[in-house]
Every structure is written in C-alpha cells, then in structure tokens.
Design a protein around this motif. Structure first.
Motif, PDB file in Angstrom:
ATOM      1  N   ASN A 116       0.880  -1.170   0.000  1.00  0.00           N
ATOM      2  CA  ASN A 116       0.000   0.000   0.000  1.00  0.00           C
ATOM      3  C   ASN A 116       0.917   1.219   0.000  1.00  0.00           C
ATOM      4  O   ASN A 116       1.133   1.855   1.026  1.00  0.00           O
ATOM      5  N   ILE A 117       1.483   1.496  -1.183  1.00  0.00           N
ATOM      6  CA  ILE A 117       2.510   2.534  -1.326  1.00  0.00           C
ATOM      7  C   ILE A 117       2.303   3.294  -2.624  1.00  0.00           C
ATOM      8  O   ILE A 117       1.393   2.989  -3.392  1.00  0.00           O
ATOM      9  N   TYR A 118       3.184   4.238  -2.909  1.00  0.00           N
ATOM     10  CA  TYR A 118       3.078   5.044  -4.121  1.00  0.00           C
ATOM     11  C   TYR A 118       3.154   4.178  -5.374  1.00  0.00           C
ATOM     12  O   TYR A 118       3.946   3.232  -5.444  1.00  0.00           O
ATOM     13  N   PHE A 119       2.352   4.540  -6.379  1.00  0.00           N
ATOM     14  CA  PHE A 119       2.239   3.721  -7.582  1.00  0.00           C
ATOM     15  C   PHE A 119       3.563   3.580  -8.331  1.00  0.00           C
ATOM     16  O   PHE A 119       3.848   2.520  -8.889  1.00  0.00           O
ATOM     17  N   ASP A 120       4.387   4.627  -8.371  1.00  0.00           N
ATOM     18  CA  ASP A 120       5.645   4.527  -9.107  1.00  0.00           C
ATOM     19  C   ASP A 120       6.611   3.547  -8.439  1.00  0.00           C
ATOM     20  O   ASP A 120       7.358   2.834  -9.111  1.00  0.00           O
ATOM     21  N   ILE A 121       6.548   3.462  -7.119  1.00  0.00           N
ATOM     22  CA  ILE A 121       7.373   2.483  -6.411  1.00  0.00           C
ATOM     23  C   ILE A 121       6.860   1.075  -6.693  1.00  0.00           C
ATOM     24  O   ILE A 121       7.650   0.138  -6.839  1.00  0.00           O
ATOM     25  N   LEU A 122       5.536   0.924  -6.796  1.00  0.00           N
ATOM     26  CA  LEU A 122       4.968  -0.385  -7.139  1.00  0.00           C
ATOM     27  C   LEU A 122       5.531  -0.891  -8.467  1.00  0.00           C
ATOM     28  O   LEU A 122       5.827  -2.077  -8.617  1.00  0.00           O
ATOM     29  N   ILE A 123       5.697   0.010  -9.420  1.00  0.00           N
ATOM     30  CA  ILE A 123       6.280  -0.357 -10.720  1.00  0.00           C
ATOM     31  C   ILE A 123       7.765  -0.692 -10.538  1.00  0.00           C
ATOM     32  O   ILE A 123       8.243  -1.728 -11.007  1.00  0.00           O
ATOM     33  N   ASP A 124       8.489   0.160  -9.817  1.00  0.00           N
ATOM     34  CA  ASP A 124       9.934  -0.022  -9.643  1.00  0.00           C
ATOM     35  C   ASP A 124      10.297  -1.332  -8.955  1.00  0.00           C
ATOM     36  O   ASP A 124      11.334  -1.923  -9.270  1.00  0.00           O
ATOM     37  N   ILE A 125       9.490  -1.791  -8.018  1.00  0.00           N
ATOM     38  CA  ILE A 125       9.851  -2.993  -7.256  1.00  0.00           C
ATOM     39  C   ILE A 125       9.101  -4.239  -7.718  1.00  0.00           C
ATOM     40  O   ILE A 125       9.113  -5.262  -7.043  1.00  0.00           O
ATOM     41  N   SER A 126       8.493  -4.183  -8.885  1.00  0.00           N
ATOM     42  CA  SER A 126       7.705  -5.327  -9.367  1.00  0.00           C
ATOM     43  C   SER A 126       8.550  -6.591  -9.517  1.00  0.00           C
ATOM     44  O   SER A 126       8.067  -7.691  -9.247  1.00  0.00           O
TER      45      SER A 126
END
Length: 183
Positions: A116-126
């Motif tokens: 449950n974090i910022y969307f750009d970090i969700l992409i970066d750590i996929s």
C-alpha cells in the motif's frame, strides 16, 4: 508529556488491532481499509505474509491477529519502523518481524504480499515482488491513484500476475492479483 492516541481496528474474527498514531496512518484511509478487508477474506492459517512499506505496521498486525504464521514488514522510515515495533508490543505480537531498510533486506518466498505505497514504487519494485512471491500467491496493491490504475495493472499482468479483483475508491484504487506464471 503527550500521551499516544490508540486507534482500535475491529476485525471480523472478533479481535481488535490497536495502533498508535505514528509516522503514518492509523487505519482510516480508504486504501488501508481496503487492504484490511482483503486480509479478512483470506485464509491466512500457516501463511507467510509480507507488508511492503509497512508504515506503522497496521497490515502486518492485522495479518498476525487473523492467523498468519509468519509476518514480515519493511519500511525505509526509521520512525515508521519504531512505531510498528511499539504497536507489536501493544498487541502482544511476536510473529511480526519489522525490518528498517529497502527490499534488499528481505529474503524469502511469501504466500501473500501487501504493498500500500506510491504507484511509481509499485512499478519499480515489481521484479522484487514477483521473485518474492510463491506461485499461486496473492498480491494486494493499493495506494494507486485512479488515473494510474490501468498502467499498474498492465505492468503486473506482463510480470505474470492475473487480476482477481479491482476496487475503485474515492481517490485511489486497490487491486488483488494472483501470481500465475514465471514470465
């Protein structure tokens, strides 16, 4: 001296998570509530759970109180981790392990992952999330602004996840996914 305010989060199994207001929220935000509802519908017995960007530890504490076997949470904020440890003590939880650092501090395979974090970090750590998830495992992504929801979902589908449920809230969205392949 200021007394810390305790927020109670009642759970479907009759238990109540108690959270100190700390570096991050106390469970009222629409994305946190959505994640807790997902937790309440999952079979957590014997499961290993990871909370990415655990903040004050709300999701990990709820997972533990709902029966998860082992719970891990990490955050880059020292204040958040400190509060999460205090919340563990408040709830008499010993199976929720808080790690202060980035994802490279985490090693293991998890049945359920929450982020449950910022969307750009969700992409970066996929890549980290995919590598850390058991095949058939469940992933809950939240904190995604509605306008970026499609991009995040499309990215995770390319990574080998299947969308199980999409929830659109007032300002944000939450997605439940299942890891289906080793793409």
């Amino acid at each position: 001296m200021n007394e810390k305010v305790i927020h109670n989060i009642p759970l479907r199994n009759g238990k109540t998570a108690q959270i100190y207001q700390g570096a991050f929220g106390s469970g009222e935000h629409e994305t946190t509530r959505a994640c807790i509802k997902h937790l309440e519908t999952m079979s957590l017995s014997g499961k290993k759970v990871l909370d990415v960007g655990c903040g004050t530890g709300i999701l990990g504490i709820c997972a533990s109180l709902l029966g998860a076997k082992d719970v891990y949470g990490y955050d880059i904020s020292w204040e958040a981790c400190k509060t999460a440890v205090e919340c563990n003590k408040l709830n008499n939880i010993s199976d929720y392990h808080i790690i202060c650092g980035f994802q490279d501090c985490i090693n293991g395979v998890f049945d359920i992952i929450f982020a449950n974090i910022y969307f750009d970090i969700l992409i970066d750590i996929s890549g980290f999330i995919k590598d850390s998830m058991a095949n058939g495992g469940l992933l809950v992504l939240s904190g995604i602004p509605i306008e970026f929801n499609y991009d995040v979902r499309a990215h995770y589908i390319k990574c080998g996840f299947e969308v199980i449920r999409l929830q659109i809230h007032e300002d944000f969205s939450t997605v439940l996914l299942k890891k289906t392949s080793e793409v």
